[in-house]
Structures are given as C-alpha cells and as structure tokens.
Scaffold this active site. Structure first.
Site: not given
Length: 214
Positions: A11, A66, A212
């Site tokens: 991620c 994130h 992603d």
C-alpha cells in the site's frame, strides 16, 4: 493508457508513487507504514494535488491515506484542501496477539477522520464505501464551477481477510464477502458518474480507475 503498472506490491509505497510519479524509494517511502510509526511521505515531495492546487484546483482526498499521520505527512501538507477517511490500512488494528509485527500495530480503535478530527472510532467499516461516495459527490457539487481534483482511494475491498460491505450488498456476489465489497464499489462509482452527468461535467472531467497494488 495501453499499459498500467503499480510501483510496489503493497500500500504505502504504491500510493506514494501514484501521487508523486516517483519510485517509492526516491519518494522516501519504500515500505508499508503501520499506525505507530512516525514516518511518512516527506513534506518536500511534490504531489499531483500540490501541483494542481497551485493552478487553482480545489483538491480533496477521500478514503484511505496510509502515507503517514504525524503532522508533516498528513493530506493537508501534500496539497489537499479536504480530507475524509482512514489514516492507514483497515486491517492494521485487527492482527491477533502473537502474530509477527504485532509490536508495531495500532492499539487504538480504527478511526474515521474528517479534516484532522476523529469523528468515529472504531469506524463502522460497512458504511465506508457509501460515506466516501456521499462526501465525494458533495465535494463535486461544491466545486462544480471551478477545476477540481478528487482523489478517492476506497478502503474496500482492502485485505482479502477484511472486506466489508453494507447489508444491502451482502450475499449478492458469488465471490463471497470480497465480491460483495467490489459490487458495492461498482454501484457507488456509478453514483459518482451520474453526479457528473447531472451537473453537466462529464465531458470536461477526466476519470481514471486504478489500483494501488496491481
């Protein structure tokens, strides 16, 4: 595009590359961030939001960030006027005791953040896809008369072990909970496109669907 590649198989690095156009190592974020870490996408990195904001665009990040949650790494430090979503992965707070890396996992309830304020903890993950979409449509409506950038990284389906969907979508897919979550994203993506049509913005808006992690 005739080809599309993710810069990393996880991620944080892939999101850093998506927003900066740089390889994760060059962008200062070559590994996944866990909730207790005091690191993130360096403030000096130039993101797509930074570039477009300087050219008069309204900018919003709605969804999973994130990329670090200490102040220097938050969305407002990277060109986003608005933020609504989760600061990190939805499974970071759900690892069972004794699992590897438990020592760096979050110990606080998973928070939903509006701007810089926690508005719900633990967040009801089954509502996230709908709430993200509602916020995204509201952003588009509010900025219909000016250029805008909407970055909408959905939390779902997320980890294959932790997909969530609202009750209306549970059991609708033959691919279990993961498929249910994907079907809900598909439905709400249609709501976004409908909003663009309703506002007369479809022909002047570039919509890109990507992932992603490839």
């Amino acid at each position: 595009f005739t080809d599309a590649y993710s810069a990393a198989p996880f991620c944080s690095p892939s999101r850093a590359a998506l927003l900066t156009g740089r390889l994760p190592a060059r962008a200062g974020l070559p590994y996944v961030l866990f909730p207790t870490e005091h690191h993130g996408l360096p403030e000096a990195e130039v993101t797509l939001a930074t570039l477009l904001k300087a050219r008069g665009y309204a900018t919003a990040c709605i969804g999973k960030w994130h990329l670090g949650w200490d102040d220097p790494f938050r969305p407002h430090r990277h060109g986003f006027d608005e933020y609504f979503g989760l600061p990190h992965s939805n499974d970071s707070n759900q690892w069972p005791a004794g699992e590897p890396f438990m020592q760096v996992m979050g110990v606080e309830p998973l928070p939903l953040i509006d701007g810089e304020r926690v508005v719900e903890a633990p967040v009801d993950q089954s509502t996230l896809t709908r709430r993200y979409t509602e916020r995204a449509v509201a952003f588009i409506r509010a900025n219909r008369d000016q250029p805008f950038l909407l970055y909408l990284p959905h939390t779902m389906p997320g980890s294959t072990a932790h997909p969530f969907s609202s009750p209306a979508f549970r059991g609708r897919s033959r691919n279990g909970a993961y498929g249910d979550a994907v079907e809900e994203i598909d439905f709400h993506s249609g709501r976004l496109l409908d909003a663009l049509d309703e506002l007369g913005l479809r022909d002047n808006t570039l919509v890109i669907f990507t992932c992603d992690n490839g």
